[in-house]
Design an enzyme around this catalytic site. Structure first.
Site, PDB file in Angstrom:
ATOM      1  N   ASN A  59       0.823  -1.235  -0.013  1.00  0.00           N
ATOM      2  CA  ASN A  59       0.061   0.120   0.123  1.00  0.00           C
ATOM      3  C   ASN A  59       0.779   1.208   0.026  1.00  0.00           C
ATOM      4  O   ASN A  59       0.844   2.156   0.730  1.00  0.00           O
ATOM      5  CB  ASN A  59      -0.952  -0.182   1.241  1.00  0.00           C
ATOM      6  N   HIS A  85      -9.860   3.564   8.422  1.00  0.00           N
ATOM      7  CA  HIS A  85     -10.414   2.112   7.963  1.00  0.00           C
ATOM      8  C   HIS A  85     -11.626   1.647   8.710  1.00  0.00           C
ATOM      9  O   HIS A  85     -12.571   1.263   8.179  1.00  0.00           O
ATOM     10  CB  HIS A  85      -9.494   1.176   8.620  1.00  0.00           C
TER      11      HIS A  85
END
Length: 470
Positions: A323, A359
């Site tokens: 990521n 998240h």
């Protein structure tokens, strides 16, 4: 905010395809949307890039393609992203000269909206809903606000990366929408600044060659990782690690099975990013400059460093290779923006905290990022102790020992595999009631290791000449 998309087009067809593949219909739509980036790239390259002189038509093309794909995935829930884009446009258009207010409202609006979305849609699983592309959009819009503010500052006051992303002019609503919905970029990332999109539209990357071939190679690599992921998770499904059968396996086998399962779970993300990157390379969006051989480097939007991912031997290597663009975004817009605190540890913790909140609400996210901080800090302590207390006395002897070199490699690689399983467990299982079951099944070895090292380091670490700082 609806929790489920009931009117998404093509649900019946997608459901049949998903049933045959043994996955969720939303996952099939996600994959097909990512793959749609390739025919879109081919069409744009052949009929739009050189043939259409007006930038407005380019913006319209990308907005129509991206928004259409979003609608095919999420139906009327597409309005969430449209609203987010509109709010950011209004803020940067009318409040850009009041930097603090503009940035504050932009950050608060997007993070609040995203968290409310999570609140109304979350379940015990990782849900592929409208919040999936929206979390990508949130970072893109927040970053845009900072880039607009940087465009008002003197160039001498900006860092090198800020100079590369600063925006002296506010984009039109159409340009901003095309940037936000750019095909193969709006759904699962990667993050990139508006300046890159503008450079692409201006044709700055168009004269370079090799993008089509490089894009197809990335596509092939992505397909390979997708196959490995599906095969691996068919043998080691998530449900197995919640079962009594797993808890009865021998301890060493248990922790290695968990480690390999984590690898296969990582490959879900890796395959999506590779497929996405391939389409971005194909369309010529990812130009980075010349490589060491003087050839065009098309890795400008790479979200995973495959060689480091597969050959690394620490948790920090995973972080550096996985990521990449999101981590770079957090570094630029969170970590380094907190430089005024004059404390790297606080800035690092704040960056991890931001990622956890971004998240969602599940406890697994917070445990995963807490473990990341603890594990990386421990690795750095071990490395310092080894370099300052062991190597000066025994380095010459150890370097000549083939047995030691083999043991060193095997130990680090085993640690790399095993601890990845521990670290990813809460991130995948999300709910405390689920991830704690897996932790218990492997005897909480991760916590025990950290506690033992902490006691040892506090007792003997001073012999390395270190002051125990992070």
């Amino acid at each position: 905010m609806p929790g489920h998309v009931e009117d998404t087009p093509g649900e019946g067809l997608m459901g049949a395809a998903a049933g045959a593949a043994g996955v969720q219909p939303a996952a099939v739509r996600l994959l097909l949307t990512i793959l749609a980036g390739y025919p879109i790239a081919a069409f744009y390259t052949a009929y739009v890039a050189e043939a259409v002189p007006f930038k407005t038509l380019h913006h319209m093309f990308f907005f129509a393609c991206g928004a259409g794909l979003c609608y095919l995935n999420y139906g009327v829930d597409t309005y969430h992203s449209l609203l987010g884009i509109l709010v950011t446009y209004l803020l940067v258009r009318f409040l850009r000269h009041n930097i603090r207010l503009m940035i504050g409202l932009n950050v608060v609006f997007h993070m609040s909206y995203l968290l409310l979305g999570y609140l109304f849609t979350a379940s015990n699983e990782y849900d592929i809903l409208w919040t999936t592309p929206h979390c990508v959009l949130v970072l893109r819009m927040i970053g845009l606000g900072f880039d607009i503010s940087d465009g008002l500052k003197a160039m001498g006051a900006l860092s090198k990366e800020q100079k590369e992303t600063a925006l002296p002019q506010v984009p039109s609503l159409l340009e901003l929408s095309a940037f936000a919905y750019f095909p193969s970029g709006f759904l699962v990332g990667p993050q990139f600044p508006l300046r890159r999109y503008q450079n692409f539209i201006n044709g700055d990357f168009r004269q370079h060659e090799g993008n089509v071939e490089a894009g197809m190679r990335r596509l092939a690599t992505g397909v390979f990782y997708l196959i490995v992921c599906q095969l691996g998770l068919s043998v080691l499904p998530d449900s197995y690690f919640l079962s009594s059968e797993f808890a009865e396996v021998g301890f060493i086998k248990r922790i290695f099975l968990l480690g390999f399962w984590a690898k296969f779970n990582l490959y879900k993300y890796v395959s999506c990013w590779l497929l996405t990157e391939g389409a971005l390379i194909y369309i010529g969006f990812t130009y980075k400059g010349k490589d060491v051989h003087g050839q065009p480097d098309w890795s400008g939007c790479s979200n995973v460093k495959l060689i480091l991912l597969e050959t690394g031997n620490t948790m920090e290597h995973y972080i550096q290779s996985f990521n990449v663009n999101t981590n770079r975004w957090v570094g630029q817009y969170v970590y380094r923006r907190l430089k005024f605190l004059d404390n790297r540890t606080i800035s690092y913790v704040a960056a991890l905290g931001f990622l956890a909140v971004w998240h969602g609400f599940h406890s697994g996210y917070y445990m995963a990022f807490l473990m990341e901080y603890m594990i990386v800090s421990t690795e750095k302590q071990i490395a310092r102790f080894y370099e300052q207390a062991i190597l000066p006395q025994y380095g010459s002897i150890l370097s000549r020992s083939d047995i030691y070199n083999v043991l060193y490699f095997v130990t680090l690689k085993s640690y790399n595999i095993v601890y990845m399983g521990w670290g990813l467990t809460p991130f995948v299982f999300l709910k405390y009631e689920r991830w704690i079951v897996v932790f218990a099944a492997v005897n909480y070895f991760g916590f025990i290791y950290l506690i033992i090292w902490a006691v040892f380091y506090q007792t003997f670490g001073h012999f390395s000449g270190n002051d125990h700082g992070q």
